[in-house]
Every structure is written in C-alpha cells, then in structure tokens.
Motif scaffolding. Structure first.
Motif, PDB file in Angstrom:
ATOM      1  N   GLN A 177      23.078  66.563 -13.114  1.00 27.90           N
ATOM      2  CA  GLN A 177      23.948  66.435 -14.276  1.00 27.90           C
ATOM      3  C   GLN A 177      24.526  65.031 -14.349  1.00 27.90           C
ATOM      4  N   VAL A 178      24.753  64.571 -15.564  1.00 27.02           N
ATOM      5  CA  VAL A 178      25.336  63.246 -15.790  1.00 27.02           C
ATOM      6  C   VAL A 178      26.847  63.358 -15.649  1.00 27.02           C
ATOM      7  N   ALA A 179      27.399  62.640 -14.686  1.00 25.83           N
ATOM      8  CA  ALA A 179      28.830  62.762 -14.399  1.00 25.83           C
ATOM      9  C   ALA A 179      29.607  61.469 -14.606  1.00 25.83           C
ATOM     10  N   PHE A 180      28.890  60.358 -14.902  1.00 28.37           N
ATOM     11  CA  PHE A 180      29.598  59.093 -15.096  1.00 28.37           C
ATOM     12  C   PHE A 180      28.713  58.106 -15.838  1.00 28.37           C
ATOM     13  N   VAL A 181      29.361  57.196 -16.573  1.00 24.37           N
ATOM     14  CA  VAL A 181      28.658  56.084 -17.224  1.00 24.37           C
ATOM     15  C   VAL A 181      29.021  54.812 -16.462  1.00 24.37           C
ATOM     16  N   LEU A 182      28.074  54.247 -15.737  1.00 23.34           N
ATOM     17  CA  LEU A 182      28.330  53.051 -14.941  1.00 23.34           C
ATOM     18  C   LEU A 182      28.469  51.818 -15.828  1.00 23.34           C
ATOM     19  N   ASP A 183      27.568  51.670 -16.783  1.00 17.27           N
ATOM     20  CA  ASP A 183      27.641  50.550 -17.717  1.00 17.27           C
ATOM     21  C   ASP A 183      26.716  50.811 -18.895  1.00 17.27           C
ATOM     22  N   VAL A 184      26.937  50.054 -19.957  1.00 17.60           N
ATOM     23  CA  VAL A 184      26.055  50.067 -21.117  1.00 17.60           C
ATOM     24  C   VAL A 184      25.292  48.743 -21.086  1.00 17.60           C
ATOM     25  N   ALA A 185      23.972  48.819 -21.167  1.00 22.71           N
ATOM     26  CA  ALA A 185      23.158  47.600 -21.057  1.00 22.71           C
ATOM     27  C   ALA A 185      23.468  46.637 -22.197  1.00 22.71           C
ATOM     28  N   GLY A 186      23.657  45.383 -21.838  1.00 25.53           N
ATOM     29  CA  GLY A 186      23.892  44.330 -22.817  1.00 25.53           C
ATOM     30  C   GLY A 186      22.860  43.230 -22.631  1.00 25.53           C
ATOM     31  N   ASP A 187      23.329  42.043 -22.300  1.00 27.34           N
ATOM     32  CA  ASP A 187      22.411  40.939 -22.023  1.00 27.34           C
ATOM     33  C   ASP A 187      21.953  40.952 -20.568  1.00 27.34           C
ATOM     34  N   ASN A 188      22.373  41.976 -19.823  1.00 30.33           N
ATOM     35  CA  ASN A 188      21.985  42.096 -18.421  1.00 30.33           C
ATOM     36  C   ASN A 188      20.616  42.748 -18.254  1.00 30.33           C
ATOM     37  N   GLU A 189      19.990  43.165 -19.345  1.00 28.89           N
ATOM     38  CA  GLU A 189      18.583  43.583 -19.356  1.00 28.89           C
ATOM     39  C   GLU A 189      17.919  42.869 -20.523  1.00 28.89           C
ATOM     40  N   ALA A 190      16.750  42.306 -20.293  1.00 31.29           N
ATOM     41  CA  ALA A 190      16.120  41.537 -21.370  1.00 31.29           C
ATOM     42  C   ALA A 190      14.628  41.381 -21.140  1.00 31.29           C
ATOM     43  N   LEU A 191      13.956  41.072 -22.246  1.00 30.63           N
ATOM     44  CA  LEU A 191      12.533  40.731 -22.222  1.00 30.63           C
ATOM     45  C   LEU A 191      12.436  39.208 -22.219  1.00 30.63           C
ATOM     46  N   VAL A 192      11.827  38.670 -21.173  1.00 26.55           N
ATOM     47  CA  VAL A 192      11.767  37.221 -20.980  1.00 26.55           C
ATOM     48  C   VAL A 192      10.312  36.777 -20.930  1.00 26.55           C
ATOM     49  N   ALA A 193      10.015  35.673 -21.633  1.00 30.06           N
ATOM     50  CA  ALA A 193       8.673  35.083 -21.607  1.00 30.06           C
ATOM     51  C   ALA A 193       8.692  33.832 -20.731  1.00 30.06           C
ATOM     52  N   ARG A 194       7.656  33.677 -19.927  1.00 27.65           N
ATOM     53  CA  ARG A 194       7.569  32.536 -19.009  1.00 27.65           C
ATOM     54  C   ARG A 194       7.255  31.259 -19.786  1.00 27.65           C
ATOM     55  N   ASN A 195       7.930  30.174 -19.441  1.00 24.81           N
ATOM     56  CA  ASN A 195       7.669  28.883 -20.067  1.00 24.81           C
ATOM     57  C   ASN A 195       6.210  28.486 -19.855  1.00 24.81           C
ATOM     58  N   GLY A 196       5.627  27.857 -20.864  1.00 27.27           N
ATOM     59  CA  GLY A 196       4.249  27.379 -20.748  1.00 27.27           C
ATOM     60  C   GLY A 196       3.202  28.379 -21.186  1.00 27.27           C
ATOM     61  N   THR A 197       3.629  29.590 -21.574  1.00 22.88           N
ATOM     62  CA  THR A 197       2.665  30.612 -21.993  1.00 22.88           C
ATOM     63  C   THR A 197       2.403  30.579 -23.493  1.00 22.88           C
ATOM     64  N   GLY A 198       3.194  29.802 -24.220  1.00 20.39           N
ATOM     65  CA  GLY A 198       3.040  29.743 -25.664  1.00 20.39           C
ATOM     66  C   GLY A 198       3.606  30.949 -26.384  1.00 20.39           C
TER      67      GLY A 198
END
Length: 343
Positions: free
Chosen positions: A106-127
């Motif tokens: 069962q869900v008993a707590f909310v630790l955090d709501v995702a913000g900028d702490n999760e993201a999709l990142v592209a590696r430099n040089g891949t275009g």
C-alpha cells in the motif's frame, strides 16, 4: 498459481544476484527486524536513514536498510517477501499493483514529486536537438521506472513509438558508464546520475514539464499490506519520521542537504542544488485530497496511479490497466491527517 510461483522463484533468483547493499550495523538478534528498501535519489528517506531517526523512535526493533538501484528491483524484493517498507516511483507502483504482479503493498507516503530531478538528456556531439531527433538512436533508461514511464510519454507526445528508437534497459550507474563510452545517444534518468550526464549533454525535456502536460511522476513510500495490518503502530512511527524529514527540507535545507550528502557521497552543496530541482510537499499537503487523502477517503494519488497503469497498458508494458478501485484500496490512509501533522 504457476505464474505466481514462477514470479516468486524469479524474484528470489534476482535478489541473490542483485548484490544490494545492506546495512546490518547495530543489529540485535533478540529483536524483530524491520526491513526497508531505499534508493539513492535525494529524498527525506535518506535523511531518516542518516540521522537514525527510526532506530531512535523504535528501539525495540532492528532496522535493516537495503539499497536498490530502481523501483523494478524493489518490486522484485516485495514479490520475494524480503521487504516491509520500500521507496520507489509511481510507475513501478502502478505496475506492481496491476496484473500480473498484483503485489500486496500500500502507498503510505509521498517522498517527492518529480521535477527537474528527472530528465531526458542528449549527449553532446550526437546532433540531437529535439525528441524527434531520437528516431533510430540508442536511448537508455531503467525499465519499469518512473523515468521509463516519462520517456514513453515524451516519445508519444512527439509522434514516436518505442519501436522508433533503440531502447536500452540500464540502471543509472550503467547509464553513466555507457554514456562515457559513447554507447548511447540519450538517456532518461534521475539524480544524482542525471547531473553527471548534464556535464556533457543537454536536457530535451524534464519530468516537471511532463507533469505540466498531465503526466506527473512521484517517488512513493509503500508498506507491505501484511506488515501494515500486523503493525499499524510501526507504520505510524515510520510516516511521522518521513514527515519530519520533509519539514527539515523546508525549514533547514542546509541540514537536510548535509544528511543526504552523507548517504550518496556528494558534497552538501551539490545536494542542496539537487533538492531545488525536486518538488517536496509539506506533511499537510501529503495528507490532502490532492495526494494521499484522509482516513477512509483515498486522495487523487489513486487516480494518478490508475492513469499510469492505463498508460503502461497502452504501451503494452502490462497486459491490462487495473481499475481505479485497485489503487484506491492500495492507499494507506489510516490515521490521516493526524499522524502526519503531529509534531
């Protein structure tokens, strides 16, 4: 029954191979043990662990902390009945509560709501300058995680299916290694690994942006249904300490950052910057109708989990979405809001 038996056997096997870090310090063989699964993303969970608040509040118990790399691994441990409490994202919780896993927690707590702490990142040089540019590229994320859910949502928003990219299932540290070798072009992951990727890459979208578009993701604290039934007093103490940690993040972020830094091997200054990227609710917000709700009245978290389950089903990640009642029944509201607002 055969499917369930196979899942349990697979879970036991995976746990044996996982090499999870376990803190056995200060164990007393005469005391019962409370088993807690945690992850190394910045959260109040790490504050509770570092300050030994549970050990102080529950002196008649041993507290066994076990580190996991992702929510999928936490689910595996619950299937094997190796945990009483665990920290994992809303997507793995939605998956865990849906068939075929049907994990009794069962869900008993909310630790955090995702913000900028999760993201999709592209590696430099891949275009790669946009999500559309990911077509045909190798993109890594931990499967069955909130990051995986968010990645699929970002692809769908941009007219791409999972088959349009080369999805690679990697845990955060493995993502970093693959990134450094140039084996992947992009990755969707979380802190602290995320900030390492950002040094040589750029954000394409963050979970904060996806939340604005109706696809929020959360980090949740769950408890085994069997444990909650047998030890509701312990669950209350655990929730109170988690609420105490949220207050510390708001009232004394320097002390909060120092405690978290002690658990993830970064400087307090780095952690302070990472805390600003997430969304940390107050205890009063956690027990509001928008999130957990009140005693006997599950909040909107149930609808959020139902939406995640439906999305996973649409993406063929699970056979079918679970009904709303499944998630309402899985929200642990006993004693709310009094338990969380008690100083």
């Amino acid at each position: 029954m055969r499917i369930k038996a196979l899942l349990v056997a697979a879970a036991a096997s995976m746990l044996a191979l996982a090499g999870c870090a376990v803190d056995h310090s200060g164990q007393d063989a005469q005391k019962p043990t409370i088993r807690i699964g945690y992850q190394s993303f910045p959260s109040g969970d790490l504050i509770v662990k570092n300050n030994k608040w549970l050990e102080q509040a529950l002196p008649d118990y041993n507290i066994k902390w076990t580190k996991f790399d992702s929510g999928a691994d936490v689910n595996t441990a619950f299937i094997a009945k190796e945990l009483d409490f665990g920290a994992l994202g809303s997507s793995p919780v939605a998956r865990g509560l849906s068939a075929p896993l049907n994990i009794p927690y069962q869900v008993a707590f909310v630790l955090d709501v995702a913000g900028d702490n999760e993201a999709l990142v592209a590696r430099n040089g891949t275009g790669i300058n946009s999500i559309a540019d990911l077509r045909g590229k190798r993109v890594a994320t931990p499967f069955a995680s909130t990051a995986h859910y968010s990645l699929l949502a970002a692809l769908a928003q941009n007219g791409l299916s999972p088959a349009d990219v080369q999805l690679i299932d990697l845990q955060p540290q493995a993502i970093l290694a693959a990134w450094d070798r140039g084996d992947i072009a992009a990755a969707y992951t979380w802190l602290p690994t995320l900030d390492q990727l950002r040094k040589t890459g750029k954000d394409l979208i963050t979970s904060r942006q996806l939340a604005t578009d109706g696809k929020p993701t959360l980090d949740l604290g769950v408890v085994s249904s069997e444990f909650a039934t047998a030890h509701p007093d312990v669950v209350d103490v655990w929730r109170q300490q988690e609420a105490r940690a949220l207050r510390l993040i708001h009232d004394d972020p320097t002390a909060a950052a120092k405690a978290i830094a002690g658990e993830i091997g970064l400087t307090p200054e780095d952690v302070a910057g990472q805390l600003k990227q997430g969304v940390y609710l107050t205890p009063e917000e956690v027990s509001s109708a928008q999130w957990l709700g009140a005693d006997g009245k599950p909040g909107n978290i149930a609808t959020n989990l139902e939406s995640a389950s439906q999305f996973l089903a649409d993406q063929k990640q699970i056979p079918a979405a679970a009904p709303l009642k499944t998630f309402q029944d899985a929200v642990y509201t006993k004693g709310l809001p009094d338990v969380l607002t008690k100083q």
